[in-house]
Design an enzyme around this catalytic site. Structure first.
Site, PDB file in Angstrom:
ATOM      1  N   GLU A  79       0.753  -1.009  -0.119  1.00  9.92           N
ATOM      2  CA  GLU A  79       0.391   0.028  -0.582  1.00  9.92           C
ATOM      3  C   GLU A  79       0.943   1.315  -0.038  1.00  9.92           C
ATOM      4  O   GLU A  79       0.356   2.322   0.186  1.00  9.92           O
ATOM      5  CB  GLU A  79      -1.150  -0.071   1.135  1.00  9.92           C
ATOM      6  CG  GLU A  79      -0.333  -0.040   2.314  1.00  9.92           C
ATOM      7  CD  GLU A  79      -1.409  -0.086   3.301  1.00  9.92           C
ATOM      8  OE1 GLU A  79      -2.431   0.508   3.643  1.00  9.92           O
ATOM      9  OE2 GLU A  79      -1.525  -1.243   4.572  1.00  9.92           O
ATOM     10  N   CYS A 111      -3.874  -3.568   4.125  1.00 11.77           N
ATOM     11  CA  CYS A 111      -2.428  -4.664   5.454  1.00 11.77           C
ATOM     12  C   CYS A 111      -3.134  -6.479   4.398  1.00 11.77           C
ATOM     13  O   CYS A 111      -2.342  -6.844   5.232  1.00 11.77           O
ATOM     14  CB  CYS A 111      -2.856  -4.582   6.059  1.00 11.77           C
ATOM     15  SG  CYS A 111      -1.995  -2.341   7.163  1.00 11.77           S
ATOM     16  N   HIS A 233      -2.919 -10.034  12.869  1.00  9.04           N
ATOM     17  CA  HIS A 233      -2.112  -8.396  11.626  1.00  9.04           C
ATOM     18  C   HIS A 233      -1.569  -8.073  13.307  1.00  9.04           C
ATOM     19  O   HIS A 233      -2.264  -7.467  13.880  1.00  9.04           O
ATOM     20  CB  HIS A 233      -2.985  -7.651  10.799  1.00  9.04           C
ATOM     21  CG  HIS A 233      -2.798  -7.027  10.569  1.00  9.04           C
ATOM     22  ND1 HIS A 233      -1.283  -6.078  10.023  1.00  9.04           N
ATOM     23  CD2 HIS A 233      -3.768  -5.853  10.342  1.00  9.04           C
ATOM     24  CE1 HIS A 233      -1.135  -4.870   9.457  1.00  9.04           C
ATOM     25  NE2 HIS A 233      -2.632  -4.429  10.511  1.00  9.04           N
TER      26      HIS A 233
HETATM   27  N1  COA Z   1       1.931   3.764  30.426  1.00  7.87           N
HETATM   28  C1  COA Z   1       1.474   2.535  30.015  1.00  7.87           C
HETATM   29  N2  COA Z   1      -0.491   2.916  29.271  1.00  7.87           N
HETATM   30  C2  COA Z   1      -0.190   3.225  28.611  1.00  7.87           C
HETATM   31  C3  COA Z   1       0.002   4.568  28.661  1.00  7.87           C
HETATM   32  C4  COA Z   1       1.102   4.952  30.380  1.00  7.87           C
HETATM   33  N3  COA Z   1       1.658   6.024  30.329  1.00  7.87           N
HETATM   34  N4  COA Z   1      -0.447   5.981  28.160  1.00  7.87           N
HETATM   35  C5  COA Z   1      -1.511   5.397  27.160  1.00  7.87           C
HETATM   36  N5  COA Z   1      -1.218   4.002  27.803  1.00  7.87           N
HETATM   37  C6  COA Z   1      -1.832   3.029  27.376  1.00  7.87           C
HETATM   38  C7  COA Z   1      -3.796   3.305  27.000  1.00  7.87           C
HETATM   39  O1  COA Z   1      -4.295   2.631  27.815  1.00  7.87           O
HETATM   40  C8  COA Z   1      -3.735   2.163  25.407  1.00  7.87           C
HETATM   41  O2  COA Z   1      -4.220   1.030  25.578  1.00  7.87           O
HETATM   42  P1  COA Z   1      -5.490   0.509  25.775  1.00  7.87           P
HETATM   43  O3  COA Z   1      -5.789   0.749  24.125  1.00  7.87           O
HETATM   44  O4  COA Z   1      -4.963  -0.953  25.777  1.00  7.87           O
HETATM   45  O5  COA Z   1      -6.859   0.950  26.517  1.00  7.87           O
HETATM   46  C9  COA Z   1      -2.984   2.568  24.777  1.00  7.87           C
HETATM   47  O6  COA Z   1      -1.859   3.267  26.009  1.00  7.87           O
HETATM   48  C10 COA Z   1      -2.533   3.831  23.525  1.00  7.87           C
HETATM   49  O7  COA Z   1      -2.732   4.667  24.207  1.00  7.87           O
HETATM   50  P2  COA Z   1      -3.984   5.841  23.292  1.00  7.87           P
HETATM   51  O8  COA Z   1      -4.199   7.170  23.759  1.00  7.87           O
HETATM   52  O9  COA Z   1      -5.341   5.115  22.514  1.00  7.87           O
HETATM   53  O10 COA Z   1      -3.447   6.346  22.122  1.00  7.87           O
HETATM   54  P3  COA Z   1      -3.935   7.546  21.039  1.00  7.87           P
HETATM   55  O11 COA Z   1      -4.431   8.072  21.398  1.00  7.87           O
HETATM   56  O12 COA Z   1      -2.130   7.831  21.085  1.00  7.87           O
HETATM   57  O13 COA Z   1      -3.884   6.299  19.656  1.00  7.87           O
HETATM   58  C11 COA Z   1      -3.169   4.861  18.249  1.00  7.87           C
HETATM   59  C12 COA Z   1      -2.917   5.004  19.790  1.00  7.87           C
HETATM   60  C13 COA Z   1      -2.722   3.610  18.055  1.00  7.87           C
HETATM   61  C14 COA Z   1      -5.109   4.984  17.539  1.00  7.87           C
HETATM   62  C15 COA Z   1      -2.405   5.158  16.584  1.00  7.87           C
HETATM   63  O14 COA Z   1      -1.479   5.263  17.580  1.00  7.87           O
HETATM   64  C16 COA Z   1      -3.166   5.484  15.659  1.00  7.87           C
HETATM   65  O15 COA Z   1      -3.418   5.861  15.100  1.00  7.87           O
HETATM   66  N6  COA Z   1      -2.089   4.505  14.855  1.00  7.87           N
HETATM   67  C17 COA Z   1      -1.940   3.728  13.525  1.00  7.87           C
HETATM   68  C18 COA Z   1      -2.938   2.813  13.616  1.00  7.87           C
HETATM   69  C19 COA Z   1      -3.172   1.863  12.694  1.00  7.87           C
HETATM   70  O16 COA Z   1      -1.989   1.600  11.907  1.00  7.87           O
HETATM   71  N7  COA Z   1      -4.639   1.466  11.722  1.00  7.87           N
HETATM   72  C20 COA Z   1      -4.753   1.004  11.031  1.00  7.87           C
HETATM   73  C21 COA Z   1      -4.339  -0.665  10.331  1.00  7.87           C
HETATM   74  S1  COA Z   1      -5.180  -1.532  11.717  1.00  7.87           S
END
Ligand code: COA
Length: 382
Positions: A79, A111, A233
Site C-alpha cells: 500500500e 494490509c 496482523h
Molecule cells: N503507560 C501505559 N499505558 C499507557 C500509558 C502509560 N503512561 N498511556 C497510555 N497508555 C495506553 C492506553 O491506555 C492505551 O491502551 P488501551 O488501548 O489498552 O487502553 C494505549 O496506551 C494507547 O493509548 P491511546 O490514548 O489510545 O493512544 P492514541 O490516542 O495516541 O492512539 C493509536 C493510539 C494506535 C490509535 C494511534 O497510534 C494510531 O492511530 N496508530 C495507527 C494505527 C493503525 O495503523 N491502524 C490501521 C491499521 S489496523
C-alpha cells in the site's frame, strides 16, 4: 496435495528509532509506547530503500537457482507502491533474475493484500503443482512527524515462497473472509501520508476478527483446542494481544499467550510494516517459539477499508531447519538514530520534476538499493 509456505524470510532497513527517544521528543510517557502500544523500536528506511528494493532484499535471502526457474507467479502486496500503473513486481522479478515465463502483478487492499496473494497462489499451485509462487509484502508505514500514528510506523518486507509439499507450513483449505466498505484508514492519491481514524480502526479490526474467527469455527467445526497458536496482523503488538484476549483466557490457555509473545518478537522492534506485519509475526513465532511439527496456527489478516480473513496452517516436520538463519544478525546490525537524524531522514524526498537525482548510496550494505532517478524512472543497482 499439501500446498503452503515452503520458504519465508524478511528484510528491514538498517536504521531504527528507539521509542524512548521518540517519547522524550514528543513529551510522552515511554510506557505508553512500550506497554500501551507494545512497541520498543521502529525501523526507518533511508531514501535508498523503497518497497521494491526491500522486497527484493527480503526475497534474495530465500531463493535458490532452482526456485528462480520454477517461479511462474510473482505477487507484490503493498500500500506504499512506487507507481500507479506499473506493478512493482515486474522490477522485483528483474532484480531477482526470475525466469521470464512468469506473471508479475501488484495487489492492493491495505494490509490485507499479501494474504489475498497467498490464497491466489494456493489456487495457482493446485493447478500447476510443479511451479512455485513468490508472494512479497513490502511497505513503508509513515503517518507524519508529530502525528497520532507516529509511534506505530516501521518499514520492511516479507517474502514467501508458496509451493506443493511445503517444508514449513501447509495451509488448510479453510478460510473465512469478510468485507465491508468503511473508511478507517486510507491514503488519497494526492497525499504522502495515510489518514487514519485510529480508535475507529481498532474497533473495526476487532469486529472483523470476531466475524471471521466465529465463521471459521462454525464452518470447520474446530474449536480453540485445535490451535496451538493464534497470530495477528499487528500494526502495534498490543492490538493483537487485545484481540487474543477476546477469544482466549490466560488461565486456561497460557500457551496461546506465551506463543503470542514469541509472535511479537520482531514486530516490537521493526514496527508496523503493513502488509507484512502478520507474516513478520509468523516468522517471529516460528523462530523464537518452540512449536512442535503438526501444530496448527491460526492467522488473522486485516486490511483497512476493509477486508479481514481468518485462516490456518499446520507446521511440517523439520520446519525449523528451513527457516532463514540471519534475521537476528540483520536486526542486531541496525544503527540507532537520534531524534534529529530520524527527522532529517524523514524529510528527505525524491525529486518529482523529472530532473536527474543521484542518491548517496555509500551507507548501503543491502544487496538492492535505489541509486538514482532519471527521466521520472527509478534506477536500481543489480
Ligand atoms: N503507560 C501505559 N499505558 C499507557 C500509558 C502509560 N503512561 N498511556 C497510555 N497508555 C495506553 C492506553 O491506555 C492505551 O491502551 P488501551 O488501548 O489498552 O487502553 C494505549 O496506551 C494507547 O493509548 P491511546 O490514548 O489510545 O493512544 P492514541 O490516542 O495516541 O492512539 C493509536 C493510539 C494506535 C490509535 C494511534 O497510534 C494510531 O492511530 N496508530 C495507527 C494505527 C493503525 O495503523 N491502524 C490501521 C491499521 S489496523
Amino acid at each position: 496435495m499439501k500446498i503452503g509456505i515452503d520458504k519465508i524470510g524478511f528484510y528491514s532497513p538498517g536504521y531504527f528509532l528507539d521509542m524512548a527517544d521518540l517519547a522524550t521528543a514528543r513529551n510522552a510517557d515511554v510506557n505508553k509506547y512500550t506497554i500501551g502500544l507494545g512497541q520498543d523500536r521502529m525501523a526507518m528506511p533511508p531514501i535508498t530503500q523503497d518497497t521494491i528494493t526491500m522486497a527484493a532484499n527480503a526475497a534474495v535471502g530465500i531463493l535458490s537457482e532452482e526456485d528462480l526457474e520454477a517461479i511462474d507467479l510473482v505477487i507484490l502486496g503493498t500500500e506504499s507502491g512506487t507507481d500507479q500503473s506499473k506493478a512493482g513486481a515486474t522490477a522485483i522479478h528483474h532484480l531477482l533474475g526470475i525466469n521470464p515465463y512468469a506473471r508479475a502483478i501488484e495487489m492492493k487492499q491495505a494490509c490485507y493484500a499479501a494474504t489475498a496473494g497467498i490464497q491466489l497462489a494456493k489456487g495457482h499451485i493446485a493447478l500447476n503443482p510443479t511451479k512455485k509462487a513468490l508472494i512479497i509484502a513490502s511497505d513503508i508505514s509513515k503517518y507524519g512527524l508529530n502525528s497520532g500514528g507516529e509511534p506505530t510506523q516501521g518499514a520492511g518486507a516479507v517474502a514467501i515462497l508458496i509451493a506443493a509439499n511445503p517444508r514449513i507450513m501447509s495451509l488448510d483449505n479453510d478460510a473465512a473472509y469478510f468485507t465491508d466498505d468503511i473508511l478507517d484508514f486510507w491514503r488519497p492519491n494526492y497525499s504522502d501520508y495515510a489518514f487514519v481514524d485510529g480508535q475507529y480502526s481498532n474497533e473495526q479490526y476487532q469486529r472483523f476478527f470476531e466475524a471471521t474467527f466465529n465463521r471459521y469455527m462454525e464452518d470447520t467445526g474446530r474449536t480453540l483446542d485445535d490451535f496451538n497458536a493464534l497470530t495477528f496482523h499487528i500494526p502495534y503488538t498490543k492490538l493483537g494481544l487485545k484481540s487474543l484476549r477476546m477469544v482466549a483466557d490466560i488461565d486456561t490457555r497460557p500457551d496461546l499467550f506465551e506463543n503470542f509473545n514469541h509472535a511479537t518478537y520482531y514486530n516490537r522492534t521493526v514496527g508496523n510494516i503493513y502488509t507484512g506485519s502478520l507474516y513478520l509475526s509468523l516468522i517471529s513465532l516460528l523462530e523464537k517459539g518452540s512449536l512442535a511439527a503438526g501444530s496448527r496456527i491460526g492467522l488473522f489478516s486485516y486490511g483497512s477499508g476493509a477486508v479481514g480473513e481468518f485462516f490456518s496452517g499446520v507446521l511440517e516436520d523439520g520446519y525449523k531447519d528451513h527457516l532463514v538463519s540471519d534475521h537476528q544478525t540483520m536486526i542486531d546490525a541496525r544503527k540507532r538514530l537520534s531524534i534529529h537524524a530520524y527527522e532529517a531522514m524523514y524529510n528527505v524526498s525524491l525529486i518529482k520534476d523529472g530532473s536527474h537525482q543521484i542518491l548517496d548510496t555509500t551507507h548501503e550494505t543491502s544487496p538492492f538499493y535505489l541509486k538514482e532517478i532519471k527521466h521520472h524512472k527509478r534506477v536500481y543497482n543489480k
